[in-house]
Design a protein around this motif. Sequence first.
Motif, PDB file in Angstrom:
ATOM      1  N   GLY A 111       0.874  -1.147  -0.008  1.00  0.00           N
ATOM      2  CA  GLY A 111      -0.560  -0.135  -0.288  1.00  0.00           C
ATOM      3  C   GLY A 111       0.884   1.049   0.204  1.00  0.00           C
ATOM      4  N   GLN A 112       0.460   2.889   0.092  1.00  0.00           N
ATOM      5  CA  GLN A 112       0.853   3.553   0.003  1.00  0.00           C
ATOM      6  C   GLN A 112       0.460   4.670   1.318  1.00  0.00           C
ATOM      7  N   LYS A 113       1.196   5.274   2.320  1.00  0.00           N
ATOM      8  CA  LYS A 113       1.276   5.972   2.829  1.00  0.00           C
ATOM      9  C   LYS A 113       1.512   7.611   2.678  1.00  0.00           C
ATOM     10  N   VAL A 114       1.006   8.853   2.527  1.00  0.00           N
ATOM     11  CA  VAL A 114       1.754   9.917   2.690  1.00  0.00           C
ATOM     12  C   VAL A 114       1.586  11.108   4.169  1.00  0.00           C
ATOM     13  N   TRP A 115       2.618  11.416   2.890  1.00  0.00           N
ATOM     14  CA  TRP A 115       2.799  12.779   4.818  1.00  0.00           C
ATOM     15  C   TRP A 115       3.010  12.410   5.594  1.00  0.00           C
ATOM     16  N   THR A 116       4.127  11.909   5.443  1.00  0.00           N
ATOM     17  CA  THR A 116       4.980  10.661   6.478  1.00  0.00           C
ATOM     18  C   THR A 116       6.120  11.306   7.005  1.00  0.00           C
ATOM     19  N   PHE A 176       8.080  -1.345  12.054  1.00  0.00           N
ATOM     20  CA  PHE A 176       9.469  -2.477  10.807  1.00  0.00           C
ATOM     21  C   PHE A 176      10.003  -1.809  10.172  1.00  0.00           C
ATOM     22  N   ASP A 177      11.118  -1.833  10.204  1.00  0.00           N
ATOM     23  CA  ASP A 177      12.327  -1.794  10.079  1.00  0.00           C
ATOM     24  C   ASP A 177      11.706  -0.787   8.252  1.00  0.00           C
ATOM     25  N   MET A 178      12.681   0.370   8.108  1.00  0.00           N
ATOM     26  CA  MET A 178      12.315   1.313   6.508  1.00  0.00           C
ATOM     27  C   MET A 178      13.872   0.321   6.315  1.00  0.00           C
ATOM     28  N   ALA A 180      10.744   5.774   0.326  1.00  0.00           N
ATOM     29  CA  ALA A 180       9.546   6.913   0.750  1.00  0.00           C
ATOM     30  C   ALA A 180      10.718   8.478  -0.358  1.00  0.00           C
ATOM     31  N   ARG A 181       9.065   8.762  -1.060  1.00  0.00           N
ATOM     32  CA  ARG A 181       9.938   9.833  -1.642  1.00  0.00           C
ATOM     33  C   ARG A 181      10.143  11.438  -1.508  1.00  0.00           C
ATOM     34  N   PRO A 182      10.344  12.186  -1.054  1.00  0.00           N
ATOM     35  CA  PRO A 182      10.581  13.247  -0.218  1.00  0.00           C
ATOM     36  C   PRO A 182       9.348  14.244  -0.874  1.00  0.00           C
ATOM     37  N   ILE A 183       8.666  14.906  -0.514  1.00  0.00           N
ATOM     38  CA  ILE A 183       8.001  15.469  -1.481  1.00  0.00           C
ATOM     39  C   ILE A 183       8.049  17.543  -0.441  1.00  0.00           C
ATOM     40  N   LYS A 184       8.107  18.382  -2.015  1.00  0.00           N
ATOM     41  CA  LYS A 184       8.491  19.560  -1.107  1.00  0.00           C
ATOM     42  C   LYS A 184       7.540  20.344  -0.759  1.00  0.00           C
ATOM     43  N   LEU A 185       7.524  21.351  -0.204  1.00  0.00           N
ATOM     44  CA  LEU A 185       6.682  21.810   0.851  1.00  0.00           C
ATOM     45  C   LEU A 185       6.722  24.032   0.110  1.00  0.00           C
ATOM     46  N   ILE A 186       6.052  24.488   0.617  1.00  0.00           N
ATOM     47  CA  ILE A 186       5.443  25.802   0.178  1.00  0.00           C
ATOM     48  C   ILE A 186       7.107  26.369   1.037  1.00  0.00           C
ATOM     49  N   SER A 187       7.674  25.518   2.040  1.00  0.00           N
ATOM     50  CA  SER A 187       8.404  26.108   2.574  1.00  0.00           C
ATOM     51  C   SER A 187       9.892  25.844   2.078  1.00  0.00           C
ATOM     52  N   GLY A 188       9.665  25.155   0.858  1.00  0.00           N
ATOM     53  CA  GLY A 188      11.060  24.817   0.074  1.00  0.00           C
ATOM     54  C   GLY A 188      11.266  23.673   1.099  1.00  0.00           C
ATOM     55  N   ARG A 189      11.098  23.569   1.725  1.00  0.00           N
ATOM     56  CA  ARG A 189      11.713  21.956   2.797  1.00  0.00           C
ATOM     57  C   ARG A 189      10.987  20.547   2.660  1.00  0.00           C
ATOM     58  N   SER A 190      11.475  19.706   2.686  1.00  0.00           N
ATOM     59  CA  SER A 190      11.532  18.702   2.455  1.00  0.00           C
ATOM     60  C   SER A 190      11.133  17.116   3.621  1.00  0.00           C
ATOM     61  N   PRO A 191      10.638  18.100   4.809  1.00  0.00           N
ATOM     62  CA  PRO A 191      10.055  16.826   5.873  1.00  0.00           C
ATOM     63  C   PRO A 191       9.307  15.960   5.527  1.00  0.00           C
ATOM     64  N   PHE A 192       8.790  15.909   4.996  1.00  0.00           N
ATOM     65  CA  PHE A 192       7.603  14.159   4.102  1.00  0.00           C
ATOM     66  C   PHE A 192       7.947  14.060   3.029  1.00  0.00           C
ATOM     67  N   GLU A 198       5.851  10.673   1.030  1.00  0.00           N
ATOM     68  CA  GLU A 198       5.436   9.743   0.191  1.00  0.00           C
ATOM     69  C   GLU A 198       5.929   8.403   0.412  1.00  0.00           C
ATOM     70  N   THR A 199       5.312   7.545   1.319  1.00  0.00           N
ATOM     71  CA  THR A 199       6.229   6.445   1.105  1.00  0.00           C
ATOM     72  C   THR A 199       5.244   4.811   0.986  1.00  0.00           C
ATOM     73  N   PHE A 200       5.776   4.066  -0.103  1.00  0.00           N
ATOM     74  CA  PHE A 200       5.310   2.945  -0.798  1.00  0.00           C
ATOM     75  C   PHE A 200       5.398   1.537  -0.309  1.00  0.00           C
ATOM     76  N   PHE A 201       4.909   0.577   0.535  1.00  0.00           N
ATOM     77  CA  PHE A 201       5.329  -0.447   0.502  1.00  0.00           C
ATOM     78  C   PHE A 201       4.710  -1.809  -0.592  1.00  0.00           C
ATOM     79  N   GLU A 202       5.615  -2.453  -1.005  1.00  0.00           N
ATOM     80  CA  GLU A 202       6.115  -3.595  -2.408  1.00  0.00           C
ATOM     81  C   GLU A 202       6.061  -4.786  -1.324  1.00  0.00           C
ATOM     82  N   ASN A 203       5.203  -5.254  -1.019  1.00  0.00           N
ATOM     83  CA  ASN A 203       5.406  -7.193  -0.104  1.00  0.00           C
ATOM     84  C   ASN A 203       6.610  -6.933   0.922  1.00  0.00           C
TER      85      ASN A 203
END
Lengths: 379, 390
Positions: free
Chosen positions: B160-165, B195-197, B204-216, B218-223
């Motif tokens: 599955g997929q998580k977001v804003w992690t 579980f261990d990352m 985990a793919r960083p998302i760029k925010l309006i502040s220009g930083r990427s603290p969070f 999208e996180t994908f889990f495959e098997n």
Amino acid sequence: MGLVLNEDEVMLRESAEGFFADKAPVTELRKLRDGNDETGFSRELWKEMADMGFAGILVPEEHGGVDMGYMAAGLVAEQMGRNLTASPFLSTAILAATALRNSGTPEQQAAWLPKIAAGDVIMALALDEGGKHNPRGTTVTAKPSGNGFKISGHKAMVVDGHVADALIVAARTSGEPGDADGISLFIVDPKSKGVDVERTIMVDSRNAARVDFDEVEVAGDALLGSLDEGMDALGTVLNAGRAAVAAELLGTSDQAFQITVDYLKERKQFGKIIGEFQALQHRASHLYSEMELCRSAVLAALTAMDANDKNTSLYCAMAKAKLGSVAKLAGVEGVQMHGGVGMTDEYDIGLYLKRIRVAQELFGDAHYHMDQIASAMNY
Amino acid sequence: MGHLDDFRAETRAWLEENCPESMRTPFSNDGDACWGGRNWTFASDDQKIWLERCVAKGYTAPTWDEKYGGAGLDRAQERILRQEMKRINARLPLSSFGIWMLGPALLKFGSEEQKLKYLPPITRGEIRWCQGYSEPAAGSDLASLATKAEDKGDHFLVNGQKVWTSYADKADWIFCLVRTDNSGTKHQGISFVLFDMESEGVEARPIKLISGRSPFCETFFENVKVPKENLVGELGQGWTIAKYLLTHEREMIGEMEAPRPLSEVAAQTMGLVDGKLPDSLLRGKIAEAEIDDWAFKMTMGRLLSEAKAGMSLGAKSSMLKYYGTELNKRRLELMMDAAGQDGLEWESDRSNDGQLARSWLRTKGNSIEGGTSEVQLNIISKHILQLPGA
Ligand SMILES: Cc1cc2nc3c(=O)[nH]c(=O)nc-3n(C[C@H](O)[C@H](O)[C@H](O)COP(=O)(O)OP(=O)(O)OC[C@H]3O[C@@H](n4cnc5c(N)ncnc54)[C@H](O)[C@@H]3O)c2cc1C
């Protein structure tokens, strides 16, 4: 500050809660108003409040009081606020008692404090003169005359001044309006020659007075506290007044809020209880949050008063400012959420709105205090 | 009160002795916090020393039991510790989702084995955690989450997929809400797993925010294979645990303290004319915010004293979260107002690379993360005011 009530305080609150709900609920205010009562409060109730120890709550034991302190006084004020109880508690038991116990001579204390505690006198503070609270702006003058003074000028919003047995008058003995120095306090008999008292019935059906002083002669021993340094004495009196009115407003606005939440659970429209509408839920929940802050602000101010904390003036000002704004919101939102019935005299919410309007103005509204606080904090 | 006075004296002396000088200034930007973890590089020797000394004392998680790496303090002592740290502006030695969020949940719902395994490394700043709750289609309506965990005998298979992690790209482990059963209502069938990352299949793919930083991220889990023993609490008990954890998260977000009074910052940026801020309307709004700030702090203190030691504040934490974050947004808006055109600089040494503007933008997330303000108001309506249909 823990701001949690101890056992004695909880007991006092409970006994005040029962007392005012039983003896002086909102219906009593309506009776006084509709019967055009000439006093505007029940003297019998005041006597009973004295028997309960409330009139002497700040009076030292050697003068017949119970000397329970400001937290206790605030808990009583809160319950009076909840019930819109009319009484001279603020004018006499808080303001006059504070002024006398802190600044009175032994003779003045012996003359007045036992009577305050017994509920035998009503005393009123004659401070403000115009539309807005402005202690430094005092223009009423007291000029030396023989062994005493001659007081001239005009006071307004003298709470309970219409029935006071004695007035505590702030008058300028030197300096110019706007100066903090040069103000002195005097105990004046309103029956003295040259005093003219006009009762003013206010929007909340409670009473104050406009008082004219025309060369009113008082003796030298009428001076309360030091000459020209009345602001020191007034400072503590106003802290007490602000904390007590904030406590009263806490009760008033919290009750207005409760009444409103009850109504939200009762009234139906569109086949639903109106409390199901999220637009109203969120406004009520916001108000709930503000009320929580208000309670803390009041408890902090009262605790500081009792502890003689160095931040007392600041805390009392902040509490009065916070309560002033939130209580107005509680009143306004309360009427709006009641819809049409909120505009009727029959429903109590309007009475709350009106009392809040008066109390938030007493001893400085939120704007006044924000300005004062900013100056005190050097910005 | 005697023992508390003693405790205060001891704590004060200990801090005097052990807190390095450079750790006695408020954070000047996000980069100043110490988050720990496998790949952490300390910003300075002092940061490292300060952490180590606090770890030895149990002061990174002061209320936890000593066997879990804490100091075993009660709430009153913890308050004193905080006050004493604040007095000398001591920095938080360790910022940690493990301490703020996972820890309280494990203490309440975890097995003794799990507590002993996971808590001590958290307090030592060795393992950094992230929170896998939100999904693209499950934000405020968190219980509709779909990340699936299938029972494969000795392990779960997670897809599955998580977001804003937050900090998923920097974290070592994740505490994650997964669906283990689809047959009941949406609140049933959710489980809480760890579980261990570095597990195979995690990205985990960083998302760029309006502040220009990427603290969070999208996180994908495959098997992803998650051992069965990493389930916290019972199978299907995840929602209860998630909600409990959220009340702690909300208290934490609501309690974030401003490093410097707003009025002081405004006076410094705008200057004073005749002892007053030159814009009288702004001055009034600042005074109003300062009053609210004071009343809010008093409220936090009061509610924490009222709550029995170790108990969560329940729905009242929603009030703190709502009010505290909205107030913080107001504060930063007013700081931007005070700074005016100078506050708009984004890339310059003068502005410390747009520090103020970036902080201002960051606060917009305060009333979204950990459940939005609207969601907090819904919770107050339902659980405190008990309004119908809330
Ligand atoms: C800085 C930041 C850090 C975060 N960190 C993490 C993290 O580490 N881990 C994690 O799992 N998640 C994290 N989140 C995600 C966060 O929890 C969600 O963004 C949040 O719960 C809102 O969900 P959403 O973004 O899907 O918005 P939506 O739920 O789509 O909300 C959109 C708008 O609709 C409103 N709304 C929704 N439902 C209702 C309702 N019932 N009544 C009234 N209004 C409603 C919301 O209040 C909002 O204004 C983070 C978010 C931010 C901003």
